[in-house]
Design an enzyme around this catalytic site. Structure first.
Site, PDB file in Angstrom:
ATOM      1  N   PRO A  38      18.844 -58.424  14.600  1.00 47.06           N
ATOM      2  CA  PRO A  38      18.685 -58.217  13.151  1.00 47.06           C
ATOM      3  C   PRO A  38      19.356 -56.897  12.758  1.00 47.06           C
ATOM      4  CG  PRO A  38      16.562 -58.005  14.284  1.00 47.06           C
ATOM      5  CD  PRO A  38      17.596 -58.246  15.347  1.00 47.06           C
ATOM      6  N   ASP A  74      20.078 -52.026  15.446  1.00 47.35           N
ATOM      7  CA  ASP A  74      19.220 -53.152  15.805  1.00 47.35           C
ATOM      8  C   ASP A  74      17.819 -52.859  15.261  1.00 47.35           C
ATOM      9  OD1 ASP A  74      17.535 -54.959  17.077  1.00 47.35           O
ATOM     10  OD2 ASP A  74      18.614 -54.886  18.988  1.00 47.35           O
ATOM     11  N   HIS A  75      17.443 -53.603  14.251  1.00 43.40           N
ATOM     12  CA  HIS A  75      16.179 -53.288  13.562  1.00 43.40           C
ATOM     13  C   HIS A  75      14.946 -53.638  14.406  1.00 43.40           C
ATOM     14  CE1 HIS A  75      13.892 -51.921  10.319  1.00 43.40           C
ATOM     15  NE2 HIS A  75      14.240 -52.749   9.372  1.00 43.40           N
ATOM     16  N   ARG A  76      15.151 -54.322  15.529  1.00 43.73           N
ATOM     17  CA  ARG A  76      14.007 -54.561  16.426  1.00 43.73           C
ATOM     18  C   ARG A  76      13.607 -53.258  17.102  1.00 43.73           C
ATOM     19  NH1 ARG A  76      16.503 -58.912  20.328  1.00 43.73           N
ATOM     20  NH2 ARG A  76      18.089 -57.299  20.255  1.00 43.73           N
ATOM     21  N   ILE A 112      15.102 -49.937  16.044  1.00 50.67           N
ATOM     22  CA  ILE A 112      15.228 -48.765  15.182  1.00 50.67           C
ATOM     23  C   ILE A 112      14.619 -49.062  13.811  1.00 50.67           C
ATOM     24  CG2 ILE A 112      16.884 -47.167  14.120  1.00 50.67           C
ATOM     25  CD1 ILE A 112      17.264 -47.114  17.098  1.00 50.67           C
TER      26      ILE A 112
END
Ligand code: CAO
Length: 397
Positions: A193, A369-371, A373
């Protein structure tokens, strides 16, 4: 939900699962079944009433002890009311039948099945009467998921188009590098994501330093470009926000924090994009980095990079500053969790107090990577990075 039809009247005998009322919600009309059989005692609503999940619809006289809630969506215990011994029954009790959740239209049996299988009924399409979800729908959904089918990723095959119908064409095979890039960027694009955070760094002082010192580099046969200053600034920001210097392990259970600082550098070659890695950037000064950058980009263009030259990056920089553009959204080079896109710097009028002064502003595009950060960490990273790029002394000491 609005009551649009009442399907029973006091005195009627209903069996478990018989429809007792029709409700209309935003998306669908649903017939609400009773979860217990009995004799309708009192109807608590009328046509036109608005009811919510758990609203009492009617009371039933049931044989035996009333024990369970009469509709699964209502979590309240139905309370027995005035037990009597009428009609020769050994025990009689009244129970309340409540309205179900408006989200899905399914019988209690189907809800129970979905619960046992861990299926969220909101994701299941109903094929029963009036789009009601039936057991077969739940089984079909589970089967589809087990066979790898998912609603979100069901992409049809690419359309075959005969372009010659529209004009002259030339067909050229993709290079090996193009194909490998396609696999990597596609994997990252669908599995990570992405979010991209933008900022601008004031690189006026950095550029003055670069102009003053670039001859030193060219005399030695290499170029001192903004990229090496950016590499040093990135290492500083990685130390400040170490989560950017991590990778998820293969199971997605752990974060692996790296104590080394190796940067992937996207290099454009005639055969496509390659990403050689400059190792231990923290231990090298801008001139050493400039020399190494010249060497690896030369190697890349001569197709002489080895797999070892391209392994071990912590974070990647993709610089299009030599070409142009104002911003872009780079794709994370997994297993890195962040990538910095650099666009072309531009002299821009900037307020300093009351004065407007010309400053050389460098556009930065940070994808992550929003998982791993959070947005706040990304904002901290890019603010720190911008500040470092504005402090050339810090980058060159
Ligand atoms: N703003 C303004 N000018 C810039 C700049 C920027 N952000 N970045 C570089 N420049 C200037 C350089 O200073 C140089 O000018 P001078 O010769 O006058 O100093 C000129 O642009 C050309 O620089 P360069 O591109 O040769 O060198 P670099 O160190 O900036 O980049 C490399 C090296 C290998 C990264 C680059 O050549 C390259 O291949 N870039 C493309 C990367 C790419 O394809 N990314 C997309 C990947 S998909 O995400």
């Amino acid at each position: 939900m609005e009551v649009i039809e009442i399907l029973v009247k006091p005195g009627d005998t209903v069996q478990q699962e018989d429809s007792i009322v029709t409700l209309e919600g935003d998306k669908a009309t649903m017939e609400v079944p009773t979860t217990v059989g009995g004799v309708v005692k009192e109807i608590k609503i009328k046509v036109g009433d608005l009811v919510a999940e758990g609203s009492v619809i009617l009371t039933l006289e049931v044989e035996g002890e009333a024990k369970a809630p009469t509709n699964e969506a209502s979590k309240e215990e139905a309370k027995p009311q005035k037990p009597s011994k009428a009609n020769g029954r050994s025990t009689e009790a009244s129970v309340e039948v409540a309205a179900p959740s408006g989200d899905v239209y399914a019988s209690p049996g189907v809800r129970r099945l979905a619960h046992e299988l861990g299926v969220d009924l909101r994701n299941v399409g109903g094929t029963g009467p009036k789009n009601r979800i039936i057991k077969q729908d739940v089984f079909a959904y589970v089967k589809k998921r087990l066979s790898g089918g998912g609603d979100g990723l069901q992409i049809g095959p690419a359309r075959k188009v005969d372009f010659t119908k529209f004009g002259e064409v030339e067909t050229v095979p993709l290079s090996k590098i193009n194909k490998a890039t396609a696999v990597n960027v596609h994997r990252s694009w669908v599995t990570i994501p992405h979010v991209t955070q933008f900022d601008e760094a004031d690189t006026t002082d950095m550029e003055a330093f670069r102009q003053k010192n670039k001859k030193k580099a060219t005399d030695s046969g290499y170029k001192l470009t903004p990229l090496v200053f950016i590499m040093k600034a990135v290492v500083g920001a990685l130390k400040e926000v170490p989560r950017f210097n991590s990778s998820l392990d293969a199971n997605g259970d752990n974060l692996i924090y790296k104590k080394y600082f190796h940067l992937g550098i996207a290099v454009d070659t005639p055969d496509g994009l390659v990403v050689p890695v400059v190792k231990d950037v923290d231990k090298k000064d801008i001139y050493e980095l400039a020399k190494e950058l010249g060497e690896i980009s030369g190697k890349a263009r001569d197709k002489k990079l080895t797999p070892a030259d391209m392994a071990g990056s912590c974070f990647t920089i993709s610089s299009l500053g030599g070409i142009g553009g104002t911003a872009f959204t780079p794709i994370v080079n997994a297993p890195d969790v962040g990538i910095l896109g650099v666009s072309r710097s531009k002299v821009t009028p900037v307020y300093q107090g009351d004065k407007v002064v010309p400053r050389l502003m460098l556009p930065l595009s940070l994808s992550y990577d929003h998982r791993v950060i959070d947005g706040a960490a990304a904002a901290r990273f890019i603010v720190d990075l911008s500040a470092r790029l504005g402090d050339v002394k810090g980058l060159t000491k």
